[in-house]
Design a protein around this motif. Sequence first.
Motif, PDB file in Angstrom:
ATOM      1  N   GLY B 140      30.853  30.985  44.981  1.00 47.06           N
ATOM      2  CA  GLY B 140      30.305  31.814  46.054  1.00 47.06           C
ATOM      3  C   GLY B 140      31.286  32.851  46.568  1.00 47.06           C
ATOM      4  N   VAL B 141      32.534  32.737  46.146  1.00 49.28           N
ATOM      5  CA  VAL B 141      33.557  33.726  46.505  1.00 49.28           C
ATOM      6  C   VAL B 141      33.846  34.633  45.301  1.00 49.28           C
ATOM      7  CG1 VAL B 141      35.845  33.965  47.618  1.00 49.28           C
ATOM      8  CG2 VAL B 141      34.509  31.908  48.009  1.00 49.28           C
ATOM      9  N   GLY B 142      33.033  34.536  44.256  1.00 52.31           N
ATOM     10  CA  GLY B 142      33.232  35.376  43.081  1.00 52.31           C
ATOM     11  C   GLY B 142      34.256  34.823  42.111  1.00 52.31           C
ATOM     12  N   LEU B 143      34.705  33.601  42.353  1.00 53.95           N
ATOM     13  CA  LEU B 143      35.717  32.960  41.504  1.00 53.95           C
ATOM     14  C   LEU B 143      35.118  31.716  40.837  1.00 53.95           C
ATOM     15  CD1 LEU B 143      38.477  33.113  44.271  1.00 53.95           C
ATOM     16  CD2 LEU B 143      38.437  34.514  42.184  1.00 53.95           C
ATOM     17  N   HIS B 144      35.964  30.799  40.440  1.00 54.19           N
ATOM     18  CA  HIS B 144      35.503  29.487  39.997  1.00 54.19           C
ATOM     19  C   HIS B 144      36.663  28.525  40.200  1.00 54.19           C
ATOM     20  CE1 HIS B 144      37.933  29.659  36.364  1.00 54.19           C
ATOM     21  NE2 HIS B 144      37.472  30.863  36.139  1.00 54.19           N
ATOM     22  N   PRO B 145      36.427  27.220  40.192  1.00 53.22           N
ATOM     23  CA  PRO B 145      37.538  26.276  40.370  1.00 53.22           C
ATOM     24  C   PRO B 145      38.583  26.484  39.273  1.00 53.22           C
ATOM     25  CG  PRO B 145      35.433  25.142  40.603  1.00 53.22           C
ATOM     26  CD  PRO B 145      35.126  26.521  40.076  1.00 53.22           C
ATOM     27  N   ASN B 234      43.899  29.861  33.586  1.00 54.64           N
ATOM     28  CA  ASN B 234      43.948  31.235  33.070  1.00 54.64           C
ATOM     29  C   ASN B 234      42.709  32.013  33.471  1.00 54.64           C
ATOM     30  OD1 ASN B 234      46.428  30.922  31.857  1.00 54.64           O
ATOM     31  ND2 ASN B 234      45.567  30.284  29.881  1.00 54.64           N
ATOM     32  N   SER B 235      41.565  31.382  33.314  1.00 59.48           N
ATOM     33  CA  SER B 235      40.314  32.049  33.665  1.00 59.48           C
ATOM     34  C   SER B 235      40.272  32.352  35.168  1.00 59.48           C
ATOM     35  CB  SER B 235      39.144  31.149  33.249  1.00 59.48           C
ATOM     36  OG  SER B 235      37.911  31.732  33.575  1.00 59.48           O
ATOM     37  N   PHE B 236      40.788  31.438  35.972  1.00 66.97           N
ATOM     38  CA  PHE B 236      40.830  31.632  37.427  1.00 66.97           C
ATOM     39  C   PHE B 236      41.712  32.834  37.784  1.00 66.97           C
ATOM     40  CE2 PHE B 236      42.876  30.654  41.564  1.00 66.97           C
ATOM     41  CZ  PHE B 236      41.755  30.562  42.367  1.00 66.97           C
ATOM     42  N   GLN B 237      42.854  32.935  37.122  1.00 65.57           N
ATOM     43  CA  GLN B 237      43.760  34.059  37.422  1.00 65.57           C
ATOM     44  C   GLN B 237      43.110  35.396  37.073  1.00 65.57           C
ATOM     45  OE1 GLN B 237      47.136  31.959  35.376  1.00 65.57           O
ATOM     46  NE2 GLN B 237      48.320  32.911  37.029  1.00 65.57           N
ATOM     47  N   THR B 238      42.360  35.414  35.966  1.00 65.03           N
ATOM     48  CA  THR B 238      41.607  36.626  35.625  1.00 65.03           C
ATOM     49  C   THR B 238      40.567  36.920  36.698  1.00 65.03           C
ATOM     50  OG1 THR B 238      41.904  36.188  33.281  1.00 65.03           O
ATOM     51  CG2 THR B 238      40.111  37.682  33.886  1.00 65.03           C
ATOM     52  N   ALA B 239      39.858  35.894  37.139  1.00 64.63           N
ATOM     53  CA  ALA B 239      38.787  36.085  38.126  1.00 64.63           C
ATOM     54  C   ALA B 239      39.326  36.656  39.438  1.00 64.63           C
ATOM     55  CB  ALA B 239      38.058  34.754  38.373  1.00 64.63           C
ATOM     56  N   LEU B 240      40.544  36.302  39.759  1.00 64.10           N
ATOM     57  CA  LEU B 240      41.159  36.846  40.986  1.00 64.10           C
ATOM     58  C   LEU B 240      41.313  38.365  40.917  1.00 64.10           C
ATOM     59  CD1 LEU B 240      43.967  34.292  41.948  1.00 64.10           C
ATOM     60  CD2 LEU B 240      42.045  35.002  43.393  1.00 64.10           C
ATOM     61  N   THR B 241      41.346  38.924  39.714  1.00 63.27           N
ATOM     62  CA  THR B 241      41.515  40.374  39.565  1.00 63.27           C
ATOM     63  C   THR B 241      40.183  41.124  39.590  1.00 63.27           C
ATOM     64  OG1 THR B 241      41.325  40.425  37.146  1.00 63.27           O
ATOM     65  CG2 THR B 241      43.503  39.915  38.061  1.00 63.27           C
ATOM     66  N   TRP B 242      39.075  40.405  39.543  1.00 62.74           N
ATOM     67  CA  TRP B 242      37.769  41.076  39.531  1.00 62.74           C
ATOM     68  C   TRP B 242      37.516  41.755  40.880  1.00 62.74           C
ATOM     69  CZ3 TRP B 242      34.713  36.203  37.479  1.00 62.74           C
ATOM     70  CH2 TRP B 242      34.980  36.039  36.105  1.00 62.74           C
ATOM     71  N   SER B 243      36.915  42.921  40.832  1.00 64.27           N
ATOM     72  CA  SER B 243      36.603  43.606  42.092  1.00 64.27           C
ATOM     73  C   SER B 243      35.564  42.811  42.888  1.00 64.27           C
ATOM     74  CB  SER B 243      36.082  45.023  41.807  1.00 64.27           C
ATOM     75  OG  SER B 243      34.912  44.945  41.014  1.00 64.27           O
ATOM     76  N   GLU B 244      34.639  42.120  42.196  1.00 67.05           N
ATOM     77  CA  GLU B 244      33.628  41.343  42.912  1.00 67.05           C
ATOM     78  C   GLU B 244      34.272  40.242  43.758  1.00 67.05           C
ATOM     79  OE1 GLU B 244      33.672  41.873  39.622  1.00 67.05           O
ATOM     80  OE2 GLU B 244      31.638  41.916  38.746  1.00 67.05           O
ATOM     81  N   SER B 245      35.246  39.557  43.196  1.00 68.60           N
ATOM     82  CA  SER B 245      35.861  38.475  43.972  1.00 68.60           C
ATOM     83  C   SER B 245      36.657  39.063  45.133  1.00 68.60           C
ATOM     84  CB  SER B 245      36.740  37.598  43.075  1.00 68.60           C
ATOM     85  OG  SER B 245      37.830  38.332  42.552  1.00 68.60           O
ATOM     86  N   GLN B 246      37.347  40.156  44.896  1.00 69.07           N
ATOM     87  CA  GLN B 246      38.131  40.763  45.980  1.00 69.07           C
ATOM     88  C   GLN B 246      37.223  41.206  47.126  1.00 69.07           C
ATOM     89  OE1 GLN B 246      41.409  40.701  46.480  1.00 69.07           O
ATOM     90  NE2 GLN B 246      41.371  39.369  44.671  1.00 69.07           N
ATOM     91  N   ARG B 247      36.057  41.737  46.765  1.00 75.09           N
ATOM     92  CA  ARG B 247      35.116  42.178  47.784  1.00 75.09           C
ATOM     93  C   ARG B 247      34.628  40.997  48.629  1.00 75.09           C
ATOM     94  NH1 ARG B 247      29.442  44.850  47.242  1.00 75.09           N
ATOM     95  NH2 ARG B 247      29.279  43.496  45.422  1.00 75.09           N
ATOM     96  N   ARG B 248      34.349  39.883  47.979  1.00 79.51           N
ATOM     97  CA  ARG B 248      33.873  38.702  48.711  1.00 79.51           C
ATOM     98  C   ARG B 248      34.998  38.091  49.569  1.00 79.51           C
ATOM     99  NH1 ARG B 248      28.727  36.510  46.917  1.00 79.51           N
ATOM    100  NH2 ARG B 248      27.920  37.873  45.284  1.00 79.51           N
ATOM    101  N   ILE B 249      36.185  38.036  49.019  1.00 73.88           N
ATOM    102  CA  ILE B 249      37.319  37.515  49.806  1.00 73.88           C
ATOM    103  C   ILE B 249      37.498  38.378  51.058  1.00 73.88           C
ATOM    104  CG2 ILE B 249      39.836  37.275  49.821  1.00 73.88           C
ATOM    105  CD1 ILE B 249      39.596  36.490  46.797  1.00 73.88           C
ATOM    106  N   GLN B 250      37.457  39.695  50.866  1.00 77.46           N
ATOM    107  CA  GLN B 250      37.618  40.607  51.999  1.00 77.46           C
ATOM    108  C   GLN B 250      36.545  40.366  53.059  1.00 77.46           C
ATOM    109  OE1 GLN B 250      40.435  42.141  51.833  1.00 77.46           O
ATOM    110  NE2 GLN B 250      40.055  42.631  53.981  1.00 77.46           N
ATOM    111  N   ALA B 251      35.300  40.191  52.590  1.00 75.91           N
ATOM    112  CA  ALA B 251      34.199  39.967  53.534  1.00 75.91           C
ATOM    113  C   ALA B 251      34.405  38.681  54.329  1.00 75.91           C
ATOM    114  CB  ALA B 251      32.869  39.915  52.772  1.00 75.91           C
TER     115      ALA B 251
END
Lengths: 278, 278, 278
Positions: B140-145, B234-251
């Motif tokens: 729900g934050v644009g990431l995954h465990p 590794n997949s989580f670290q990539t997901a942290l760079t996605w603009s979608e996840s950054q947008r949700r974290i910011q919100a």
Amino acid sequence: MTESAAPVRVIEKTSAYWRVLFDYPPFNIVDATIFQGLQDLLARMDSSPNLRVVVFESANPEFYLSHFDLTGKIGNIMTAVGPSGLPILIDTFVRLTKSPVVSVAKIRGCVRGVSSEFVLACDMRFASRENTRLGQPEVGVGLHPGGGGTERLPHLVGRGRALEIVLGANDFDGDTAERYGYVNRALPDAELDGFVDALARRIASFDRRAIAAAKRLINQVSLPSADRFLDSLNSFQTALTWSESQRRIQALLERGLQQDREFEKAWPAVLGTLLDKT
Amino acid sequence: MTESAAPVRVIEKTSAYWRVLFDYPPFNIVDATIFQGLQDLLARMDSSPNLRVVVFESANPEFYLSHFDLTGKIGNIMTAVGPSGLPILIDTFVRLTKSPVVSVAKIRGCVRGVSSEFVLACDMRFASRENTRLGQPEVGVGLHPGGGGTERLPHLVGRGRALEIVLGANDFDGDTAERYGYVNRALPDAELDGFVDALARRIASFDRRAIAAAKRLINQVSLPSADRFLDSLNSFQTALTWSESQRRIQALLERGLQQDREFEKAWPAVLGTLLDKT
Amino acid sequence: MTESAAPVRVIEKTSAYWRVLFDYPPFNIVDATIFQGLQDLLARMDSSPNLRVVVFESANPEFYLSHFDLTGKIGNIMTAVGPSGLPILIDTFVRLTKSPVVSVAKIRGCVRGVSSEFVLACDMRFASRENTRLGQPEVGVGLHPGGGGTERLPHLVGRGRALEIVLGANDFDGDTAERYGYVNRALPDAELDGFVDALARRIASFDRRAIAAAKRLINQVSLPSADRFLDSLNSFQTALTWSESQRRIQALLERGLQQDREFEKAWPAVLGTLLDKT
């Protein structure tokens, strides 16, 4: 010895459905005699082409099978090998799981240690809600499960509950055992016989080839490997030589284990204070 | 820093039984400081030959451990390696699972994301029935465990419930967590301390070699491989760079995450409408 | 054929959230037409980059999907291969599990045999507490599950309950299915639609990449191998040639299977006495 006096007694309800009664006074303690009875039963099952289902139950409602004999009467079941090439202890349980015949444990009373491992090797487990004391208390005796408990429990109940069962070394009642997935279901004691008998009769009416094929497929994705069982058994044999385990076994025998009925029913309760000085 | 002020505080009840208190105001947010505390604890556990059991609990009944810090204070825990050769995040959880010492999570309050992954790495989990909010809200934050949740949950709760927990990204109360097998048991809050203390004292009375051998055997059939954990991280670290996840974290941060107590307690409830325009 | 008349009908609530209705009178029996509908749906899902979640439900509250057609209308689904290179029957279920789109089964009514295998291939299962009859009755028909039931059930419910479900060949109601982990949850019928709709809308609001990454990671530790599915399907095809299974299929058809609504709703009840002479 007539059949009716055997400690592992077969009642052929039909050629497709057998009941097996554990009847080994005073407490159905598991020793070389019980394993010989199970080996004889497996040979008889293997040569009974009409058989579909065997229900295992106790003649003594207080003790299903109590636990491993701790006075030295276990014979060579950890060293001599059975027909599968595995030591008798493992051979018995592995052949039960791989048999084309369905095995059902109908549980009343105390079922601890190797006895828990026996019911875990059965295909299904149904327990009395009011009258079940099921557990793996070995760690509280300075040992650990050596007959498959550490291999079978995690697949059934998950790692967390398997660790609680094994490291807590305490009894589980019927309801908790059901909630954990340790048994299929806990049923009111008055309904247990009827439920299991109806299920067994139903399975007994099905075609043996269909049963065997289905069980083989499920086994392929759900049985632990022989290597894991051997690792546990080797580790268990080592643990039996530790002075700590010998001291705990001695303390339990002195308190009345295998002799005093009330202590035999409740002994896991004292494991947390077994060596306390008073 | 005196011991009593440490965010990961050890209380040695006896040489065999420790309590560890998370005490990191305001919300026990998981950052590099918490991981340093856990690394120090693991080193201390490794050099304590009498230790049998550690109970992990929170000094704050509203927050067990809340979740990963989303403001950048996680240091190098995903890149620097620990004693196992794995990145600190994974190293911490893997060493906890493989320790000969038994770990018990006593859960009250919010436990989300990496905190859920911490309790999943403990050997057992007991939760307050009235006061538990447990979940993996990362999707729900644009990431995954990324710390083992996707590897450990399926073995505990099955694929279907693991997918519901991870893809639904919502809180689970104590009763549902118990029903799913996410925790061993949910207990009435008033009984939780007594139950866990009795279990810990019992385990603390057992022989360390027996505990270690039993845990090793169960681990061999129930722990995911390091490769799987590394894949997730590794997949989580990539997901942290996605603009979608950054947008949700910011919100989430704009709405008050990590600052507003009421929002911090309930934020997964808004994830389904996080980006809706008003 | 207009969309509204299709047996597998898609309702696009949004571009991210679809409902799929099974509507194939009289009983939603699973035959080649249903599999063609599912294959078409999978192709459409594969080319819908905004889609996140699909909820599968029935237009008929008495029958979700009933069971495999036993009158020969299954076409070539066991021999022709689909896009994955696996036979259509397996291809359909495997592609559903591996899709980046989340699949949710919302269950009301009868769901037996291959239909149970369909819901087991969905990512999550929610069932009506009052109105669910779920099971794998194949062994009672002289066959065994051939579309993944024997591979997926043990991971979800453990070996013991998987053997009870498959060898007992009987119906499970919503509550028992939940207790066993066969479904995620059983909900009061009046709450089922609301619960599933809220969950689907929530997932539909999440980012597709995050969903896909999380599902991929969980799949890597929870999906059976293609080899195991093929083994089951081959064994199932052999079982169809046995005279015992043909005799049982014939007896069921003569009693009204696929024709009589009341018999169609309750037929597993008679499997234990199917061949009894009167």
